[in-house]
Write a protein that holds these residues in place. Structure first.
Motif, PDB file in Angstrom:
ATOM      1  N   ALA A  69       0.820  -1.214   0.000  1.00  0.00           N
ATOM      2  CA  ALA A  69       0.000   0.000   0.000  1.00  0.00           C
ATOM      3  C   ALA A  69       0.851   1.260   0.000  1.00  0.00           C
ATOM      4  O   ALA A  69       0.379   2.326  -0.401  1.00  0.00           O
ATOM      5  CB  ALA A  69      -0.943   0.004   1.203  1.00  0.00           C
ATOM      6  N   GLY A  72       1.359   1.765  -3.491  1.00  0.00           N
ATOM      7  CA  GLY A  72       0.069   2.232  -3.975  1.00  0.00           C
ATOM      8  C   GLY A  72      -0.440   1.463  -5.173  1.00  0.00           C
ATOM      9  O   GLY A  72       0.099   0.416  -5.552  1.00  0.00           O
ATOM     10  N   GLN A 192      -4.062  -3.365  -6.148  1.00  0.00           N
ATOM     11  CA  GLN A 192      -5.168  -3.793  -5.296  1.00  0.00           C
ATOM     12  C   GLN A 192      -5.032  -5.255  -4.879  1.00  0.00           C
ATOM     13  O   GLN A 192      -5.245  -5.609  -3.719  1.00  0.00           O
ATOM     14  CB  GLN A 192      -6.492  -3.604  -6.035  1.00  0.00           C
ATOM     15  N   ILE A 195      -2.159  -5.682  -2.302  1.00  0.00           N
ATOM     16  CA  ILE A 195      -2.508  -5.026  -1.031  1.00  0.00           C
ATOM     17  C   ILE A 195      -3.462  -5.912  -0.244  1.00  0.00           C
ATOM     18  O   ILE A 195      -3.290  -6.128   0.964  1.00  0.00           O
ATOM     19  CB  ILE A 195      -3.123  -3.637  -1.292  1.00  0.00           C
ATOM     20  N   ARG A 199      -2.820  -7.955   3.402  1.00  0.00           N
ATOM     21  CA  ARG A 199      -3.734  -7.875   4.546  1.00  0.00           C
ATOM     22  C   ARG A 199      -4.105  -9.270   5.046  1.00  0.00           C
ATOM     23  O   ARG A 199      -4.116  -9.534   6.259  1.00  0.00           O
ATOM     24  CB  ARG A 199      -5.000  -7.114   4.161  1.00  0.00           C
ATOM     25  N   ASP A 213      -3.506  -0.875   6.475  1.00  0.00           N
ATOM     26  CA  ASP A 213      -2.922  -0.617   5.161  1.00  0.00           C
ATOM     27  C   ASP A 213      -1.397  -0.645   5.176  1.00  0.00           C
ATOM     28  O   ASP A 213      -0.767  -0.430   4.143  1.00  0.00           O
ATOM     29  CB  ASP A 213      -3.411   0.728   4.613  1.00  0.00           C
TER      30      ASP A 213
END
Length: 398
Positions: A69, A72, A192, A195, A199, A213
């Motif tokens: 993240a 990005g 995405q 990321i 998680r 994040d």
């Protein structure tokens, strides 16, 4: 100007090149400094502002781990600038035709080419790398509709948000072409996907993070290696996207302007990316989230907003910033707040000397939504020297 404040609330200090930092961004810097694998310190650039997990305008050196993240979803986003051999007085008096022609030949926003707009050899080279990533992570394809056709047809396209194509004039009235874009939909999908994977990995080991994040991959794990491969591919894609878009813009200009040559002073640099570098005695992964590399003598680009100046700079190789500088002016308000506060007349007033859209679709990009670029530049005189000062005369937004 030297470091203006140091935050000492985590495992490592945060060295900040501005005294103007919002509370939410300050807290994100504190959160990042608590991560156990940060090397030496974190550097926050003069344009620092709140992001997702990590602040935009930060340089994060990590040893043995990477935070997806922090990189990005606009992986490899960056700038490309080229100086032409023509002067301001060789441009047409009315620039609307040039803007329209570029917008016709370079898709903007969600649009893409109706055909493959780049050489087959380039597509084949990129295709081989992406196929390998998809083979390992077939669910990644579900992040996009028609993923294979989409990534190809989005090559040499602009996108939306703060991405732009500009014609600018420097202090000598030389004409420049400058553009800002990244890895488009495929980079967003890769960002995405990984990321979310980070998680889930953290949830499995019940890792207590200051912010979900800031989930990360440990070096040596399969997910870490796969992310390095995918993010490297997306960064290559972004670089090629800018190069091919610039080729199309120059083609438009050559058909409508006096004969010109492209000078050797051309720059193509990322400002959302990760790279392996050597700093303070260690080889580390440096994540620049809204920052450009500024090694000694290295040229870079720091754009302002739609109605402000931009700068071609030369790095000073300042190790305190991990040889980095800001990537732009940095936002002072969210897009939604800008839309609430300003109207089309405000936009027209603030971009009076620029041939650009002046309707509600770009009010969130109004100059007043950004920091004062002159102050941002004054805060990083220890990091870069200004080589050229540019003022846009045409600005194309998605």
């Amino acid at each position: 100007m030297p470091i203006l404040q140091t935050i000492n609330k985590g495992h490592v200090p945060v060295k900040v090149y501005t005294d103007d930092i919002e509370h939410s961004a300050y807290q994100q810097l504190v959160n990042m400094s608590q991560m156990p694998f940060i090397h030496s310190h974190i550097a926050a650039m003069p344009d620092v502002h709140c992001g997702i997990g990590a602040t935009v305008g930060s340089v994060i050196p990590t040893k043995g781990a990477i935070i997806p993240a922090a990189v990005g979803v606009d992986i490899g986003c960056g700038m490309n600038a080229i100086r032409l051999s023509i002067k301001a007085d060789q441009l047409p008096d009315n620039l609307r035709g040039l803007r329209s022609a570029i917008e016709r030949d370079v898709p903007v926003g969600f649009n893409m080419h109706k055909y493959d707009a780049v050489p087959d050899s380039t597509v084949r080279a990129l295709s081989n790398g992406l196929s390998n990533i998809w083979e390992k992570h077939p669910k990644l394809k579900s992040k996009q509709k028609q993923p294979y056709q989409t990534w190809i047809r989005q090559l040499a396209t602009l996108g939306g948000g703060n991405h732009f194509i500009e014609l600018c004039l420097d202090e000598n009235d030389d004409v420049w072409v400058m553009l800002h874009s990244g890895s488009r939909g495929v980079g967003n999908a890769i960002g995405q996907y990984f990321i979310e994977m980070a998680r889930r990995d953290m949830e499995k080991v019940q890792m207590n993070l200051p912010d979900r994040d800031l989930a990360y991959f440990n070096e040596g794990t399969s997910h870490f290696n796969d992310y390095i491969e995918a993010v490297g591919w997306a960064q290559d894609y972004a670089m090629i996207n800018r190069r091919e878009m610039m080729r199309l813009v120059l083609k438009v200009l050559k058909a409508r302007l006096p004969n010109f040559k492209v000078t050797k002073e051309a720059i193509n640099c990322h400002h959302n990316y990760v790279s392996e570098e050597h700093h303070f005695g260690e080889t580390v992964f440096v994540t620049r989230k809204g920052a450009i590399r500024a090694r000694e003598g290295e040229l870079g680009i720091i754009p302002g907003s739609m109605g402000a100046k931009s700068f071609i700079v030369r790095g000073k190789g300042n190790e305190s910033s991990f040889c980095s500088c800001s990537h732009g002016a940095g936002r002072v308000m969210s897009r939604s707040k800008a839309k609430r506060l300003f109207n089309e007349q405000d936009l027209a007033t603030q971009t009076a000397d620029v041939e650009c859209k002046k309707d509600k679709s770009v009010i969130d990009e109004i100059p007043a939504a950004y920091k004062d670029i002159d102050k941002v530049m004054a805060n990083q005189t220890d990091l870069v020297d200004v080589v050229h000062t540019l003022k846009q005369v045409v600005c194309i937004k998605g």
